[in-house]
Scaffold this active site. Structure first.
Site, PDB file in Angstrom:
ATOM      1  N   ASP A 209      -2.798   9.070 -26.684  1.00 48.11           N
ATOM      2  CA  ASP A 209      -2.123   8.993 -25.389  1.00 48.11           C
ATOM      3  C   ASP A 209      -2.999   8.146 -24.464  1.00 48.11           C
ATOM      4  O   ASP A 209      -4.034   8.615 -23.973  1.00 48.11           O
ATOM      5  CB  ASP A 209      -1.928  10.391 -24.795  1.00 48.11           C
ATOM      6  CG  ASP A 209      -0.925  11.245 -25.572  1.00 48.11           C
ATOM      7  OD1 ASP A 209      -0.704  10.974 -26.770  1.00 48.11           O
ATOM      8  OD2 ASP A 209      -0.395  12.206 -24.979  1.00 48.11           O
TER       9      ASP A 209
ATOM     10  N   LYS B  73       7.757  11.890 -23.236  1.00 46.64           N
ATOM     11  CA  LYS B  73       6.906  13.072 -23.091  1.00 46.64           C
ATOM     12  C   LYS B  73       6.688  13.387 -21.615  1.00 46.64           C
ATOM     13  O   LYS B  73       5.941  12.701 -20.936  1.00 46.64           O
ATOM     14  CB  LYS B  73       5.558  12.847 -23.787  1.00 46.64           C
ATOM     15  CG  LYS B  73       4.586  14.024 -23.652  1.00 46.64           C
ATOM     16  CD  LYS B  73       3.298  13.776 -24.444  1.00 46.64           C
ATOM     17  CE  LYS B  73       2.245  14.838 -24.172  1.00 46.64           C
ATOM     18  NZ  LYS B  73       0.996  14.614 -24.946  1.00 46.64           N
TER      19      LYS B  73
ATOM     20  N   LYS C 297       5.174   8.456 -21.524  1.00 47.24           N
ATOM     21  CA  LYS C 297       4.787   9.786 -21.047  1.00 47.24           C
ATOM     22  C   LYS C 297       4.645   9.736 -19.530  1.00 47.24           C
ATOM     23  O   LYS C 297       4.116   8.769 -18.985  1.00 47.24           O
ATOM     24  CB  LYS C 297       3.471  10.176 -21.725  1.00 47.24           C
ATOM     25  CG  LYS C 297       2.812  11.459 -21.252  1.00 47.24           C
ATOM     26  CD  LYS C 297       1.541  11.724 -22.071  1.00 47.24           C
ATOM     27  CE  LYS C 297       0.711  12.863 -21.494  1.00 47.24           C
ATOM     28  NZ  LYS C 297      -0.528  13.102 -22.270  1.00 47.24           N
TER      29      LYS C 297
END
Length: 257
Positions: A102, A198, A166
């Site tokens: 991430d 996400k 995300k």
């Protein structure tokens, strides 16, 4: 099963159970791995700092939970604009054994009008992941705030090869919101429905999780949200989900996020 319980069950299956705290230790990560093996089934992944990947891998293997992915973070949490450092951190994370990375998008550069830097950073980090890890890109939607910037960041990330977009690091005042989620998933619906979404930070209970899942179903179809396309980044959420499923508080997570 009630709609709330269905949402709770699905949210567990789609969760990246997270600890990203300054006081994290090997022991706290070991405990996180145990919590990820819940009475309602395993979470999709855990998300931890890179230095804890080896102990997490060892613990998950000992638990027979090899299916739980290990996610980590790079260029975190500030989304700096040094591409070389972001790439080095991403390569190191993959070398440590991360299944998923991430990375934080250089959102401040975008706010200053630079669209190229973010695209190039994501593209380079995707190349650094190779075939060994998937890349989720955190756009920090709560700081971008402007819907046009949230849309542009989402588009740039997808164009550069992100596997997921995300919302948030969980380290700023405004994290995942339904408004940002709608913009981001709309971009996914327009550009590439294989890209995942996400929401992270601020999803506190089964009702909130159900709201995000309902939005995903409306924009992308009832069957779209699977672990390959949807994750919740969360820590304290798990306690509420297990309580909703009447499975007690076996999984008290780190507070926040």
């Amino acid at each position: 099963m009630s709609d709330l319980k269905k949402a709770a069950q699905k949210a567990i299956e789609l969760m990246d159970l997270t600890t990203l705290n300054d006081d994290d230790t090997d022991q706290k990560v070991i405990e996180l791995c145990h919590k990820a093996k819940t009475p309602a089934g395993n979470t999709a992944a855990i998300c931890i700092y890179p230095r804890f990947i080896p102990i997490a891998r060892k613990t998950l293997n000992e638990l027979g939970c090899e299916d739980i992915k290990i996610a980590t973070v790079t260029n975190f949490p500030h989304g700096n604009d040094d591409i070389a450092i972001a790439v080095l951190e991403t390569r190191a994370a993959v070398a440590y054994g991360a299944d998923e990375v991430d990375v934080v998008f250089p959102y401040r550069s975008l706010m200053e009008g630079n669209e190229t830097l973010g695209f190039e950073l994501v593209k380079a980090c995707k190349e650094a992941c190779g075939d060994d890890a998937i890349l989720k890109v955190i756009i920090e939607s709560g700081v971008l705030e402007d819907p046009a910037l949230i849309r542009k960041a989402s588009e740039l990330c997808i164009d550069a090869g992100a596997d997921f977009i995300k919302t948030s690091t969980g380290k700023v005042p405004v994290n995942a919101t339904i408004e940002a989620a709608e913009i981001m998933m709309t971009v996914i619906s327009e550009k590439n429905t294989k890209v995942g979404f996400k929401p992270a930070g601020g999803v506190r209970d089964a009702a909130a999780a159900g709201e995000f899942l309902g939005l995903a179903a409306r924009l992308l179809g009832d069957d779209w949200a699977t672990p390959a396309t949807f994750r919740f980044g969360a820590s304290s959420l798990l306690v509420n989900l297990l309580h909703t499923l009447e499975l007690g508080e076996e999984a008290k997570g780190p507070q926040g996020y």
